[in-house]
Design a protein around this motif. Structure first.
Motif, short mmCIF file in Angstrom:
data_model
loop_
_atom_site.label_atom_id
_atom_site.label_comp_id
_atom_site.label_asym_id
_atom_site.label_seq_id
_atom_site.Cartn_x
_atom_site.Cartn_y
_atom_site.Cartn_z
N ASN A 57 0.86 -1.19 0.00
CA ASN A 57 0.00 0.00 0.00
C ASN A 57 0.89 1.24 0.00
O ASN A 57 2.06 1.17 -0.40
CB ASN A 57 -0.99 -0.02 1.18
CG ASN A 57 -0.30 0.02 2.54
OD1 ASN A 57 0.93 0.15 2.65
ND2 ASN A 57 -1.07 -0.10 3.60
N HIS A 113 -8.26 -0.40 3.08
CA HIS A 113 -7.94 1.00 2.75
C HIS A 113 -7.38 1.17 1.35
O HIS A 113 -7.22 2.28 0.88
CB HIS A 113 -6.98 1.64 3.77
CG HIS A 113 -7.43 1.52 5.18
ND1 HIS A 113 -8.58 2.13 5.65
CD2 HIS A 113 -6.91 0.85 6.24
CE1 HIS A 113 -8.74 1.84 6.93
NE2 HIS A 113 -7.74 1.06 7.30
N GLY A 117 -4.29 3.75 0.23
CA GLY A 117 -4.56 3.94 1.65
C GLY A 117 -5.57 5.01 1.98
O GLY A 117 -5.49 5.64 3.03
N ALA A 121 -12.32 2.72 6.88
CA ALA A 121 -12.14 1.46 7.61
C ALA A 121 -13.30 0.53 7.30
O ALA A 121 -14.47 0.92 7.40
CB ALA A 121 -12.06 1.72 9.10
N TYR A 170 -5.95 -4.47 14.05
CA TYR A 170 -5.53 -3.76 12.84
C TYR A 170 -5.33 -4.83 11.76
O TYR A 170 -4.49 -5.70 11.90
CB TYR A 170 -4.23 -3.01 13.12
CG TYR A 170 -3.94 -1.85 12.20
CD1 TYR A 170 -4.83 -0.78 12.11
CD2 TYR A 170 -2.77 -1.81 11.47
CE1 TYR A 170 -4.55 0.30 11.29
CE2 TYR A 170 -2.47 -0.73 10.65
CZ TYR A 170 -3.37 0.32 10.56
OH TYR A 170 -3.09 1.40 9.74
N TYR A 172 -4.08 -5.62 8.88
CA TYR A 172 -3.00 -6.00 7.96
C TYR A 172 -2.40 -7.37 8.32
O TYR A 172 -1.91 -8.08 7.44
CB TYR A 172 -1.90 -4.94 7.94
CG TYR A 172 -2.34 -3.58 7.40
CD1 TYR A 172 -3.42 -3.48 6.52
CD2 TYR A 172 -1.67 -2.42 7.75
CE1 TYR A 172 -3.83 -2.25 6.03
CE2 TYR A 172 -2.07 -1.18 7.25
CZ TYR A 172 -3.15 -1.10 6.40
OH TYR A 172 -3.54 0.13 5.90
N SER A 271 -2.76 4.27 7.70
CA SER A 271 -4.16 4.26 7.28
C SER A 271 -4.74 5.65 7.55
O SER A 271 -4.15 6.43 8.31
CB SER A 271 -4.96 3.17 8.02
OG SER A 271 -4.86 3.32 9.41
N GLY A 326 -11.37 8.89 4.77
CA GLY A 326 -11.28 7.77 5.69
C GLY A 326 -12.43 7.67 6.66
O GLY A 326 -12.51 6.72 7.44
#
Length: 418
Positions: A57, A113, A117, A121, A170, A172, A271, A326
């Motif tokens: 990302n 994201h 990014g 969320a 989170y 990832y 993010s 975001g």
């Protein structure tokens, strides 16, 4: 291709980020962290002549200084046109760097994201094409969270390079899980380019109960696990947490001059709602609010640095959430929220439950405080029950102790750094 872990002891002379002190010399010397991505000499040879897929990302970048030194590449040539400027430093995206060095990158997989990014969320992210390179971007937060055999067809090796923040919810690390699993099933090796964990200096929180496993938390680890993403990947693989206990052919390209207590400020926000060091440090404590009726700064420029609601007691501090990058639909959008400003709080080295307890106590309709996703964020039903019963922060923390000690024993097996 059989990958083995490589560790490096060489020190770098160029300045980048402040980290640990070298006390072996008479004068205290500040060394500089070198990320796995910047160790191009350790992985470029493994990619030559192969079809490569990148999982990345906006954080998947290489310092132009380190990139040019490693291979003698003229990073001011027309081969690398775009750079990311941050705090007077310039960065080249990993994909651009690999292409400029003659590596055949066939496609890019993007996590929650998106590749750039910017998505909210939890938002569905579409597949697409990278405007600059024309490469296909395949979303791992859209139709599928795990790369399919069709998407991996023709790929010889996958490079994973995403900045984590060391918090279980989170996502990832869940993306990492599915990438490892898919590659293991299809006989494709994975290279993780390691990056520092900004919350790597402590371990805390309830260990997830596997009956509450989800994309927001897949593994029996505490909320804060104190490992880099490379170490974490080794743990997923080594503990056989992948489907049917399958294991991936995994190699970690390590950090240099890093310990879990190293100071590290992320050069690029990982993010949209973690914009700075303060929000990243508070995220393990305020992330619980994602599963409640309380706004934790989404829809403001102080995400995860405040919390509040319209129904709290009126105080001098207030904020009004508005749609922004975001957070198109933040909780209590357009309504004045009263609460607490945490932007000047001290640096945390443990989860602070006082914020969550305070918010619950201030909520008039307590039965509506906890939402459906609170348990998957907490990893257990017990935290909600403990708060509803009125247990103190100290009493709740005591219930974590035994599981935390057991986790530390597992964690120790996979550590690359002190």
């Amino acid at each position: 291709m059989n990958f083995q872990l490589i560790s490096c002891g060489q020190q770098v002379q160029n300045s980048k980020f402040k980290i640990q002190e070298n006390t072996q010399n008479s004068k205290t010397e500040k060394l500089e962290i070198k990320t796995g991505a910047e160790h191009t000499n350790l992985y470029l040879g493994l990619l030559k002549g192969k079809n490569v897929a990148v999982v990345g990302n906006q954080t998947s970048v290489i310092s132009k200084i380190f990139n040019s030194e490693a291979y003698g590449v003229d990073t001011h040539s027309e081969k690398i046109i775009d750079t990311i400027k941050f705090s007077k430093l310039e960065y080249v995206h990993l994909v651009d760097s690999l292409l400029s060095l003659g590596i055949t990158v066939k496609k890019v997989f993007a996590p929650e994201h998106g590749f750039r990014g910017k998505a909210d969320a939890g938002a569905y992210v579409e597949d697409g094409l990278d405007a600059k390179t024309g490469l296909p971007i395949l979303s791992l937060h859209g139709k599928n969270k795990k790369p399919s055999a069709k998407q991996l067809k023709g790929i010889d090796v996958v490079v994973f390079d995403i900045q984590d923040v060391g918090v279980r919810f989170y996502t990832y690390i869940s993306t990492l899980h599915y990438v490892l699993e898919a590659c293991a099933e299809n006989g494709i090796p994975v290279i993780i380019l390691d990056r520092p964990n900004p919350n790597g200096h402590y371990i805390d929180g309830a260990v997830l109960e596997m009956k509450h496993s989800s994309f927001v938390g897949k593994h029996p680890v505490p909320v804060v696990y104190g490992m880099t993403i490379g170490e974490y990947g080794q743990m997923i693989n080594g503990e056989k947490w992948l489907k049917n206990g399958i294991q991936c052919n995994l190699k970690v390209i390590p950090l240099e001059n890093y310990t879990h207590n190293s100071e590290y400020s992320l050069p690029i926000k990982p993010s949209p709602n973690l914009p700075n060091d303060k929000s990243i440090n508070l995220y393990p404590s305020l992330g619980f609010f994602e599963g409640t009726t309380i706004n934790a700064g989404r829809g403001t420029t102080f995400q995860f640095q405040r919390y509040g609601a319209p129904f709290f007691e009126k105080t001098k501090f207030s904020f009004t959430p508005k749609a922004n990058d975001g957070a198109k639909y933040p909780k209590h959008k357009g309504k004045m929220c009263y609460g607490k400003d945490l932007s000047e709080t001290e640096y945390l080295s443990k989860i602070n439950l006082s914020f969550l307890i305070d918010a619950y106590q201030q909520t008039p309709k307590k039965k509506k405080f906890f939402g459906e996703t609170f348990t998957i964020h907490a990893g257990t039903k017990k935290l909600q029950q403990q708060i509803e019963k009125g247990l103190s922060e100290e009493e709740i923390r005591e219930t974590w102790a035994e599981d935390l000690e057991a986790f530390k024993v597992v964690r120790e097996k996979y550590l690359i750094y002190k």
